[in-house]
Design a protein around this motif. Sequence first.
Motif, PDB file in Angstrom:
ATOM      1  N   CYS A  57      64.266  33.400  40.145  1.00  0.00           N
ATOM      2  CA  CYS A  57      64.242  34.582  39.280  1.00  0.00           C
ATOM      3  C   CYS A  57      64.001  35.851  40.090  1.00  0.00           C
ATOM      4  O   CYS A  57      63.465  35.820  41.204  1.00  0.00           O
ATOM      5  CB  CYS A  57      63.141  34.454  38.229  1.00  0.00           C
ATOM      6  N   THR A  58      64.387  36.967  39.500  1.00  0.00           N
ATOM      7  CA  THR A  58      64.029  38.293  39.994  1.00  0.00           C
ATOM      8  C   THR A  58      62.946  38.838  39.077  1.00  0.00           C
ATOM      9  O   THR A  58      63.154  38.907  37.854  1.00  0.00           O
ATOM     10  CB  THR A  58      65.250  39.227  39.992  1.00  0.00           C
ATOM     11  N   VAL A  59      61.798  39.199  39.656  1.00  0.00           N
ATOM     12  CA  VAL A  59      60.613  39.490  38.845  1.00  0.00           C
ATOM     13  C   VAL A  59      60.154  40.936  39.038  1.00  0.00           C
ATOM     14  O   VAL A  59      59.936  41.381  40.170  1.00  0.00           O
ATOM     15  CB  VAL A  59      59.455  38.529  39.198  1.00  0.00           C
ATOM     16  N   THR A  60      59.994  41.637  37.932  1.00  0.00           N
ATOM     17  CA  THR A  60      59.327  42.933  37.915  1.00  0.00           C
ATOM     18  C   THR A  60      57.953  42.725  37.296  1.00  0.00           C
ATOM     19  O   THR A  60      57.844  42.302  36.143  1.00  0.00           O
ATOM     20  CB  THR A  60      60.121  43.961  37.096  1.00  0.00           C
ATOM     21  N   SER A  61      56.921  42.991  38.069  1.00  0.00           N
ATOM     22  CA  SER A  61      55.543  42.764  37.623  1.00  0.00           C
ATOM     23  C   SER A  61      54.875  44.094  37.316  1.00  0.00           C
ATOM     24  O   SER A  61      55.006  45.053  38.075  1.00  0.00           O
ATOM     25  CB  SER A  61      54.749  42.022  38.712  1.00  0.00           C
ATOM     26  N   VAL A  62      54.156  44.134  36.194  1.00  0.00           N
ATOM     27  CA  VAL A  62      53.461  45.346  35.767  1.00  0.00           C
ATOM     28  C   VAL A  62      51.965  45.070  35.749  1.00  0.00           C
ATOM     29  O   VAL A  62      51.503  44.092  35.145  1.00  0.00           O
ATOM     30  CB  VAL A  62      53.928  45.793  34.366  1.00  0.00           C
ATOM     31  N   GLU A  63      51.196  45.936  36.402  1.00  0.00           N
ATOM     32  CA  GLU A  63      49.747  45.812  36.458  1.00  0.00           C
ATOM     33  C   GLU A  63      49.131  47.212  36.422  1.00  0.00           C
ATOM     34  O   GLU A  63      49.620  48.126  37.100  1.00  0.00           O
ATOM     35  CB  GLU A  63      49.316  45.085  37.730  1.00  0.00           C
ATOM     36  N   ALA A  64      48.079  47.387  35.628  1.00  0.00           N
ATOM     37  CA  ALA A  64      47.507  48.715  35.427  1.00  0.00           C
ATOM     38  C   ALA A  64      46.514  49.116  36.513  1.00  0.00           C
ATOM     39  O   ALA A  64      46.431  50.283  36.888  1.00  0.00           O
ATOM     40  CB  ALA A  64      46.820  48.780  34.063  1.00  0.00           C
ATOM     41  N   ASN A  68      44.086  45.855  41.844  1.00  0.00           N
ATOM     42  CA  ASN A  68      44.896  44.648  41.696  1.00  0.00           C
ATOM     43  C   ASN A  68      46.287  44.837  42.298  1.00  0.00           C
ATOM     44  O   ASN A  68      46.823  43.936  42.951  1.00  0.00           O
ATOM     45  CB  ASN A  68      45.009  44.266  40.220  1.00  0.00           C
ATOM     46  N   CYS A  69      46.869  46.003  42.063  1.00  0.00           N
ATOM     47  CA  CYS A  69      48.187  46.290  42.636  1.00  0.00           C
ATOM     48  C   CYS A  69      48.144  46.257  44.161  1.00  0.00           C
ATOM     49  O   CYS A  69      49.066  45.747  44.808  1.00  0.00           O
ATOM     50  CB  CYS A  69      48.681  47.653  42.163  1.00  0.00           C
ATOM     51  N   ASP A  70      47.077  46.786  44.719  1.00  0.00           N
ATOM     52  CA  ASP A  70      46.933  46.807  46.173  1.00  0.00           C
ATOM     53  C   ASP A  70      46.889  45.386  46.731  1.00  0.00           C
ATOM     54  O   ASP A  70      47.573  45.060  47.715  1.00  0.00           O
ATOM     55  CB  ASP A  70      45.666  47.578  46.550  1.00  0.00           C
ATOM     56  N   MET A  71      46.103  44.522  46.075  1.00  0.00           N
ATOM     57  CA  MET A  71      46.015  43.145  46.542  1.00  0.00           C
ATOM     58  C   MET A  71      47.338  42.412  46.325  1.00  0.00           C
ATOM     59  O   MET A  71      47.779  41.650  47.185  1.00  0.00           O
ATOM     60  CB  MET A  71      44.877  42.407  45.831  1.00  0.00           C
ATOM     61  N   PHE A  72      47.971  42.632  45.191  1.00  0.00           N
ATOM     62  CA  PHE A  72      49.273  42.023  44.908  1.00  0.00           C
ATOM     63  C   PHE A  72      50.259  42.375  46.017  1.00  0.00           C
ATOM     64  O   PHE A  72      50.956  41.499  46.562  1.00  0.00           O
ATOM     65  CB  PHE A  72      49.779  42.543  43.552  1.00  0.00           C
ATOM     66  N   ALA A  73      50.346  43.667  46.339  1.00  0.00           N
ATOM     67  CA  ALA A  73      51.296  44.117  47.361  1.00  0.00           C
ATOM     68  C   ALA A  73      50.989  43.511  48.724  1.00  0.00           C
ATOM     69  O   ALA A  73      51.908  43.107  49.460  1.00  0.00           O
ATOM     70  CB  ALA A  73      51.274  45.643  47.439  1.00  0.00           C
ATOM     71  N   LYS A  74      49.713  43.432  49.066  1.00  0.00           N
ATOM     72  CA  LYS A  74      49.339  42.847  50.353  1.00  0.00           C
ATOM     73  C   LYS A  74      49.715  41.362  50.415  1.00  0.00           C
ATOM     74  O   LYS A  74      50.196  40.870  51.444  1.00  0.00           O
ATOM     75  CB  LYS A  74      47.837  43.031  50.589  1.00  0.00           C
ATOM     76  N   ILE A  75      49.497  40.641  49.308  1.00  0.00           N
ATOM     77  CA  ILE A  75      49.833  39.213  49.279  1.00  0.00           C
ATOM     78  C   ILE A  75      51.330  39.018  49.444  1.00  0.00           C
ATOM     79  O   ILE A  75      51.785  38.189  50.241  1.00  0.00           O
ATOM     80  CB  ILE A  75      49.335  38.579  47.963  1.00  0.00           C
ATOM     81  N   MET A  76      52.130  39.775  48.680  1.00  0.00           N
ATOM     82  CA  MET A  76      53.579  39.618  48.758  1.00  0.00           C
ATOM     83  C   MET A  76      54.115  40.018  50.132  1.00  0.00           C
ATOM     84  O   MET A  76      55.031  39.388  50.662  1.00  0.00           O
ATOM     85  CB  MET A  76      54.264  40.444  47.664  1.00  0.00           C
ATOM     86  N   ALA A  85      61.015  33.938  51.603  1.00  0.00           N
ATOM     87  CA  ALA A  85      62.121  34.857  51.355  1.00  0.00           C
ATOM     88  C   ALA A  85      62.166  35.340  49.911  1.00  0.00           C
ATOM     89  O   ALA A  85      62.638  36.452  49.628  1.00  0.00           O
ATOM     90  CB  ALA A  85      63.443  34.179  51.716  1.00  0.00           C
ATOM     91  N   ALA A  86      61.676  34.521  48.967  1.00  0.00           N
ATOM     92  CA  ALA A  86      61.716  34.891  47.556  1.00  0.00           C
ATOM     93  C   ALA A  86      60.897  36.141  47.265  1.00  0.00           C
ATOM     94  O   ALA A  86      61.109  36.798  46.233  1.00  0.00           O
ATOM     95  CB  ALA A  86      61.215  33.731  46.704  1.00  0.00           C
ATOM     96  N   ALA A  87      59.970  36.498  48.145  1.00  0.00           N
ATOM     97  CA  ALA A  87      59.158  37.696  47.928  1.00  0.00           C
ATOM     98  C   ALA A  87      60.024  38.947  47.815  1.00  0.00           C
ATOM     99  O   ALA A  87      59.623  39.927  47.179  1.00  0.00           O
ATOM    100  CB  ALA A  87      58.147  37.855  49.054  1.00  0.00           C
ATOM    101  N   SER A  88      61.215  38.916  48.392  1.00  0.00           N
ATOM    102  CA  SER A  88      62.104  40.073  48.329  1.00  0.00           C
ATOM    103  C   SER A  88      62.635  40.311  46.915  1.00  0.00           C
ATOM    104  O   SER A  88      63.165  41.381  46.619  1.00  0.00           O
ATOM    105  CB  SER A  88      63.272  39.892  49.299  1.00  0.00           C
ATOM    106  N   ARG A  89      62.499  39.297  46.035  1.00  0.00           N
ATOM    107  CA  ARG A  89      62.947  39.435  44.647  1.00  0.00           C
ATOM    108  C   ARG A  89      61.819  39.855  43.721  1.00  0.00           C
ATOM    109  O   ARG A  89      61.935  39.770  42.502  1.00  0.00           O
ATOM    110  CB  ARG A  89      63.572  38.123  44.170  1.00  0.00           C
ATOM    111  N   SER A  90      60.715  40.321  44.298  1.00  0.00           N
ATOM    112  CA  SER A  90      59.554  40.761  43.525  1.00  0.00           C
ATOM    113  C   SER A  90      59.412  42.277  43.616  1.00  0.00           C
ATOM    114  O   SER A  90      59.492  42.861  44.692  1.00  0.00           O
ATOM    115  CB  SER A  90      58.292  40.090  44.073  1.00  0.00           C
ATOM    116  N   ARG A  91      59.211  42.901  42.459  1.00  0.00           N
ATOM    117  CA  ARG A  91      58.968  44.341  42.397  1.00  0.00           C
ATOM    118  C   ARG A  91      57.711  44.572  41.580  1.00  0.00           C
ATOM    119  O   ARG A  91      57.521  43.968  40.525  1.00  0.00           O
ATOM    120  CB  ARG A  91      60.155  45.047  41.737  1.00  0.00           C
TER     121      ARG A  91
END
Length: 240
Positions: A57-64, A68-76, A85-91
């Motif tokens: 899947c191609t995933v768009t994730s929304v977080e307020a 949390n966004c900072d940690m999400f971005a660092k993990i991805m 490679a699937a991380a490239s399909r995450s926004r």
Amino acid sequence: MNYDAQNRIFRNPSYKRHNSRRQEHLATLDLDVFARTVLELGAGVGDHTTFFLDRGCTVTSVEARADNCDMFAKIMTFVGENGYAAASRSRLIQADVTKLPPELGRYDIVYAYGILYHLSDPEKALQSFASHTEDLLLLETCVSVGDYESPNYVAEVQSHQSQSFQGIGCRPTRRWLFNKLKTLFPFVYVPTTQPVHEDFPVDWTVAPKTEFTRAVFIGSRKPIANSRLLDHLPEKQSYR
């Protein structure tokens, strides 16, 4: 919030077990969740995101919350740099899920696990979720037990990283949720099963044994012929 505090919330064994049981259950429902576009609401630090990425899947994730966004971005970023490679399909988009921008458009799947009960206006939120759903709304939330209709508002600790961004949440009854979804989708389903976890009861005729009582719902734009789904609210479900 520092990363040690975030780890205590999002990486403790109880939280990880809860996530595992929910996603194991979703995988058993025989739904079309492969190679779809997904809007993930209330993504936290991305604990559920790879479920869909691993299925093409191609995933768009929304977080307020910014932390949390900072940690999400660092993990991805980390997993992407280490061969995932699937991380490239995450926004990732930082936004309040109660104020989703219209330009987000529509997605095959809107994934709203563990977010509705943290919102102060569940009816408006469901309307927003539905407006972005092309095919399936996958919804899991805390509910109140009882065969009546009410959103049942509750106070939550706004400063807590995993609770309501507004400080007010809700514990709607299953009946309220099911009927609201039926005004938004032509087809609404409940699984015959529940995740194998004490927060998910299988007998709705008895008082809950835990503080949090949870249920899963599916809104669909087209009928689903699936023996694992019911088009009504059952009094009893099972774990398999």
